[in-house]
Design a protein around this motif. Structure first.
Motif, PDB file in Angstrom:
ATOM      1  N   PHE A   1      61.830  17.158  24.137  1.00  0.00           N
ATOM      2  CA  PHE A   1      62.375  16.211  24.018  1.00  0.00           C
ATOM      3  C   PHE A   1      62.946  16.356  25.326  1.00  0.00           C
ATOM      4  CE2 PHE A   1      61.647  15.425  19.405  1.00  0.00           C
ATOM      5  CZ  PHE A   1      60.495  15.072  19.441  1.00  0.00           C
ATOM      6  N   LEU A   2      63.141  17.408  25.783  1.00  0.00           N
ATOM      7  CA  LEU A   2      64.030  17.157  27.198  1.00  0.00           C
ATOM      8  C   LEU A   2      62.819  17.143  28.157  1.00  0.00           C
ATOM      9  CD1 LEU A   2      67.366  19.853  27.013  1.00  0.00           C
ATOM     10  CD2 LEU A   2      66.962  17.691  26.855  1.00  0.00           C
TER      11      LEU A   2
ATOM     12  N   LEU B   1      60.065  15.448  27.360  1.00  0.00           N
ATOM     13  CA  LEU B   1      59.786  13.982  27.420  1.00  0.00           C
ATOM     14  C   LEU B   1      60.318  13.331  28.250  1.00  0.00           C
ATOM     15  CD1 LEU B   1      57.266  12.386  25.888  1.00  0.00           C
ATOM     16  CD2 LEU B   1      59.007  12.098  23.868  1.00  0.00           C
ATOM     17  N   ALA B   2      61.650  13.825  27.827  1.00  0.00           N
ATOM     18  CA  ALA B   2      62.439  12.526  28.803  1.00  0.00           C
ATOM     19  C   ALA B   2      62.729  12.765  30.453  1.00  0.00           C
ATOM     20  CB  ALA B   2      64.166  13.119  28.473  1.00  0.00           C
TER      21      ALA B   2
ATOM     22  N   TYR C   1      59.808  11.084  31.122  1.00  0.00           N
ATOM     23  CA  TYR C   1      59.510   9.227  31.747  1.00  0.00           C
ATOM     24  C   TYR C   1      60.523   8.872  32.705  1.00  0.00           C
ATOM     25  CZ  TYR C   1      58.052   8.452  27.419  1.00  0.00           C
ATOM     26  OH  TYR C   1      57.364   7.468  26.062  1.00  0.00           O
ATOM     27  N   ARG C   2      61.202  10.229  32.850  1.00  0.00           N
ATOM     28  CA  ARG C   2      62.446   9.990  34.558  1.00  0.00           C
ATOM     29  C   ARG C   2      61.274  10.064  35.455  1.00  0.00           C
ATOM     30  NH1 ARG C   2      67.930  13.549  34.158  1.00  0.00           N
ATOM     31  NH2 ARG C   2      66.728  14.470  32.079  1.00  0.00           N
TER      32      ARG C   2
ATOM     33  N   GLY D   1      58.580   6.768  34.816  1.00  0.00           N
ATOM     34  CA  GLY D   1      59.176   5.666  34.593  1.00  0.00           C
ATOM     35  C   GLY D   1      58.088   5.196  33.526  1.00  0.00           C
ATOM     36  N   MET D   2      57.602   4.385  33.073  1.00  0.00           N
ATOM     37  CA  MET D   2      56.773   3.208  32.089  1.00  0.00           C
ATOM     38  C   MET D   2      55.486   3.942  31.677  1.00  0.00           C
ATOM     39  SD  MET D   2      58.221  -0.376  31.557  1.00  0.00           S
ATOM     40  CE  MET D   2      58.868  -1.011  33.089  1.00  0.00           C
ATOM     41  N   LYS D   3      54.652   4.806  32.493  1.00  0.00           N
ATOM     42  CA  LYS D   3      53.207   5.166  32.098  1.00  0.00           C
ATOM     43  C   LYS D   3      53.645   6.162  31.148  1.00  0.00           C
ATOM     44  CE  LYS D   3      50.160   7.474  34.913  1.00  0.00           C
ATOM     45  NZ  LYS D   3      49.894   8.674  34.215  1.00  0.00           N
ATOM     46  N   ALA D   4      52.529   5.379  30.015  1.00  0.00           N
ATOM     47  CA  ALA D   4      52.149   6.007  29.202  1.00  0.00           C
ATOM     48  C   ALA D   4      52.218   7.576  28.837  1.00  0.00           C
ATOM     49  CB  ALA D   4      51.510   5.189  28.199  1.00  0.00           C
ATOM     50  N   PRO D   5      52.438   8.206  28.400  1.00  0.00           N
ATOM     51  CA  PRO D   5      52.051  10.203  28.216  1.00  0.00           C
ATOM     52  C   PRO D   5      50.393  10.461  27.949  1.00  0.00           C
ATOM     53  CG  PRO D   5      54.233  10.020  27.010  1.00  0.00           C
ATOM     54  CD  PRO D   5      53.919   8.771  27.548  1.00  0.00           C
TER      55      PRO D   5
ATOM     56  N   GLU E   1      55.008  10.759  21.578  1.00  0.00           N
ATOM     57  CA  GLU E   1      55.752   9.667  22.138  1.00  0.00           C
ATOM     58  C   GLU E   1      55.456   8.462  20.377  1.00  0.00           C
ATOM     59  OE1 GLU E   1      55.109   6.705  25.683  1.00  0.00           O
ATOM     60  OE2 GLU E   1      54.370   6.063  23.532  1.00  0.00           O
TER      61      GLU E   1
ATOM     62  N   TYR F   1      66.840   7.977  27.901  1.00  0.00           N
ATOM     63  CA  TYR F   1      65.467   7.363  28.413  1.00  0.00           C
ATOM     64  C   TYR F   1      64.502   7.180  28.171  1.00  0.00           C
ATOM     65  CZ  TYR F   1      68.174  10.119  32.043  1.00  0.00           C
ATOM     66  OH  TYR F   1      69.459  10.849  32.287  1.00  0.00           O
ATOM     67  N   ILE F   2      63.746   8.366  26.689  1.00  0.00           N
ATOM     68  CA  ILE F   2      63.216   8.271  25.965  1.00  0.00           C
ATOM     69  C   ILE F   2      62.690   6.287  25.348  1.00  0.00           C
ATOM     70  CG2 ILE F   2      61.684   8.854  23.711  1.00  0.00           C
ATOM     71  CD1 ILE F   2      62.506  11.969  24.451  1.00  0.00           C
TER      72      ILE F   2
ATOM     73  N   SER G   1      62.440   3.876  28.076  1.00  0.00           N
ATOM     74  CA  SER G   1      61.351   3.617  28.453  1.00  0.00           C
ATOM     75  C   SER G   1      60.500   2.829  27.279  1.00  0.00           C
ATOM     76  CB  SER G   1      60.490   4.857  28.316  1.00  0.00           C
ATOM     77  OG  SER G   1      60.795   5.442  29.808  1.00  0.00           O
TER      78      SER G   1
ATOM     79  N   ARG H   1      58.603  -0.311  27.618  1.00  0.00           N
ATOM     80  CA  ARG H   1      56.776  -1.021  27.699  1.00  0.00           C
ATOM     81  C   ARG H   1      56.781  -1.665  27.232  1.00  0.00           C
ATOM     82  NH1 ARG H   1      54.099   3.393  26.399  1.00  0.00           N
ATOM     83  NH2 ARG H   1      55.266   4.849  27.321  1.00  0.00           N
TER      84      ARG H   1
END
Lengths: 356, 164
Positions: free
Chosen positions: A136-137, A139-140, A143-144, A147-151, A159, B32-33, B36, B40
């Motif tokens: 989760f770190l 993943l965070a 996102y940082r 931004g909002m781009k889907a992984p 996610e 953050y997760i 987002s 989204r």
């Protein structure tokens, strides 16, 4: 069809190998003690067993506080196989503390010291914590950065899981308070889920029956218990001690309040036992199915061979079911935690509606 | 049973580990997760809504365009009809005006012709009378050469006057 034949032949080879194993490892006269094996696998241990070898274990530190108040820390390999290190040993057959580190007093009696050892379960716990925080770190961090781009790929799958729990349970149940409790509930889900799955991995760093241990589930349930009651609203407490029921149910004999107070404590108990029993049960079934081979092989080699095929089929089936159960139990634990917390978050809507 | 009694050490480590895990994730990961994911989701919802609106307005625009087209066609035919009507009207007007004008001209001509005719008549009458007087004078001069005749005439005239 061709594939099916391949699968069946693989199974047969496995069965034959099992016979070979039984022949070499179980000499005539020696008896398989199923209870002992089952409880050894379900329980905790000092040291982490390596695959294909019952004696070779990864040593883990034993940390104990002796009767005289002194602290001791040593490797579990020093007390392996009944060895006595300093005055400490692992309780053997007939001991009240079988399988646990005990301090041998001068008069021959045993004292159970305060045990803060890094046992197999504690090590598995640490591994789980590291894996979950790493997932989760990262993943965070993604996102940082993005931004909002889907992984994509693994992060995308993670996610999707987060989304499933967060949007599926936490948000609809807690509504505007979701952001307050979501970190806790998400952590609980991910911890339980990863721990469950790691428990299904037979070899190191898996194989520890972590969520099938009542201590683990009890602590998790206690966390939920505290979350529920510490952040409970006035309305929640009023509902417990002065619920909306006919007066004779709460005065002079407080029947309903007693039931409600009892309910406050049964909720975490139910959480504890549900997760613990489900996960332990899954592990137990797989071990029992595997043990069946050895039990029957001790009677007759051919019966054992036949049993091995059936057992392996069932074990694989049960393990697959357990993968499902791992998810379901993590889901149910989170869902119930969310439910209990959301019930304690209820405002006076209900009451107002009645007054109107 | 050993399985049902929680081991103190494990409880302790579980408490510590889970608390650490919770604080790490609650501090550095979940905000953050979840933010987002929320953002989204919001963006997607808004996007869907916007698309729907855009489609609606597009359909609306199409409808409006169609209506305008129909209106334009209707107007066109109307204008054409009007133009046609105006054309005939103008022609009609022009024709009537022309006839009025022509009539006026004709009338004027008639009047002038009449006048000229009258003038000519008058002149002719003058001339005829002058001529007649001349002739009469001449005739009278010849007939009144003797006094008798003169006196007879005077008598006749006097009779006439007296009779009157």
């Amino acid at each position: 069809m061709k594939r099916l034949i391949i699968y069946i032949s693989i199974l047969l080879i496995a069965a034959l190998m099992a016979i070979g194993y039984v022949r070499t490892e179980v000499p005539e006269g020696s008896k398989v003690n199923p209870t002992e094996i089952i409880f050894e696998h379900l329980g905790d241990a000092y040291g982490w067993e390596l695959p294909f070898n019952h004696d070779l274990r990864i040593p883990l530190p034993i940390i104990i506080r002796a009767e005289d108040g002194s602290w001791h820390c040593f490797s579990s390999s020093r007390v392996a196989h009944g060895a006595v290190y300093d005055r400490f040993a692992i309780g053997g057959e007939g001991s009240a503390y079988k399988g646990k580190v005990v301090e041998l007093r001068a008069d021959g009696t045993e004292y159970r010291p305060f045990d803060f050892s890094i046992t197999k379960n504690v090590a598995a716990l640490i591994v789980t914590v590291i894996i979950v925080s790493w997932i989760f770190l990262s993943l965070a961090r993604y996102y940082r950065r993005n931004g909002m781009k889907a992984p994509r790929k693994f992060k995308g799958a993670v996610e999707a899981l987060v989304d499933f729990i967060y949007v599926g349970i936490v948000k609809p149940m807690l509504k505007e308070k979701a952001s307050k409790f979501a970190p806790y509930l998400m952590t609980v889900f991910m911890f339980v889920f990863v721990a469950n799955l790691l428990g299904l991995v037979v070899i190191f760093p898996g194989g520890a029956n972590l969520t099938g241990n009542i201590a683990i589930t009890m602590v998790l349930a206690l966390f939920t218990f505290f979350m529920t009651n510490v952040f409970g609203t006035k309305h929640y407490w009023k509902d417990i001690f002065w619920p909306d029921v006919p007066l004779w149910l709460k005065f002079p004999i407080p029947i309903m309040p007693v039931i409600e107070v009892f309910g406050v404590f049964t909720k975490p108990a139910a959480l504890t036992v549900r997760l613990f029993a489900n996960m332990m049960g899954g592990h137990m079934i797989v071990i029992v199915l595997t043990l069946l081979i050895f039990i029957f092989a001790a009677m007759n080699i051919w019966v054992g061979a036949a049993t091995s095929v059936v057992s392996i089929l069932f074990s694989v089936f049960m393990l697959l079911i357990d993968v499902l159960v791992s998810f379901i139990q993590a889901f149910v634990f989170t869902m119930l935690s969310t439910l209990f917390i959301s019930l304690a978050q209820e405002g006076g809507h209900h009451e107002e509606a009645i007054k109107e | 049973m050993e399985l049902f009694t929680p081991e103190f050490g494990l409880v302790f480590w579980m408490f510590v580990s889970f608390a650490i895990l919770f604080f790490i994730l609650a501090r550095f990961a979940w905000p953050y997760i979840l933010k987002s994911i929320d953002e989204r989701a919001k963006m997607i919802d808004e996007g869907v809504e916007k698309t729907r609106q855009a489609e609606e307005s597009l359909a609306n625009a199409k409808l409006i365009a169609e209506r305008y087209e129909k209106e334009a066609i209707a107007r066109q035919t109307e204008i054409l009809r009007e133009a046609d009507r105006m054309k005939t009207q103008i022609i009609e007007e022009a024709r009537s005006q022309a006839s009025v004008e022509a009539k006026k001209v004709m009338d004027a001509a008639q009047v002038s012709i009449e006048q000229m005719r009258k003038e000519a008549e008058a002149r002719m009458r003058d001339e005829v009378s002058t001529l007649a007087i001349d002739i009469a004078t001449k005739v009278v001069r010849q007939q009144m050469a003797d006094n008798e005749a003169q006196s007879r005439l005077v008598n006749t005239l006097l009779d006439e006057i007296s009779e009157n």
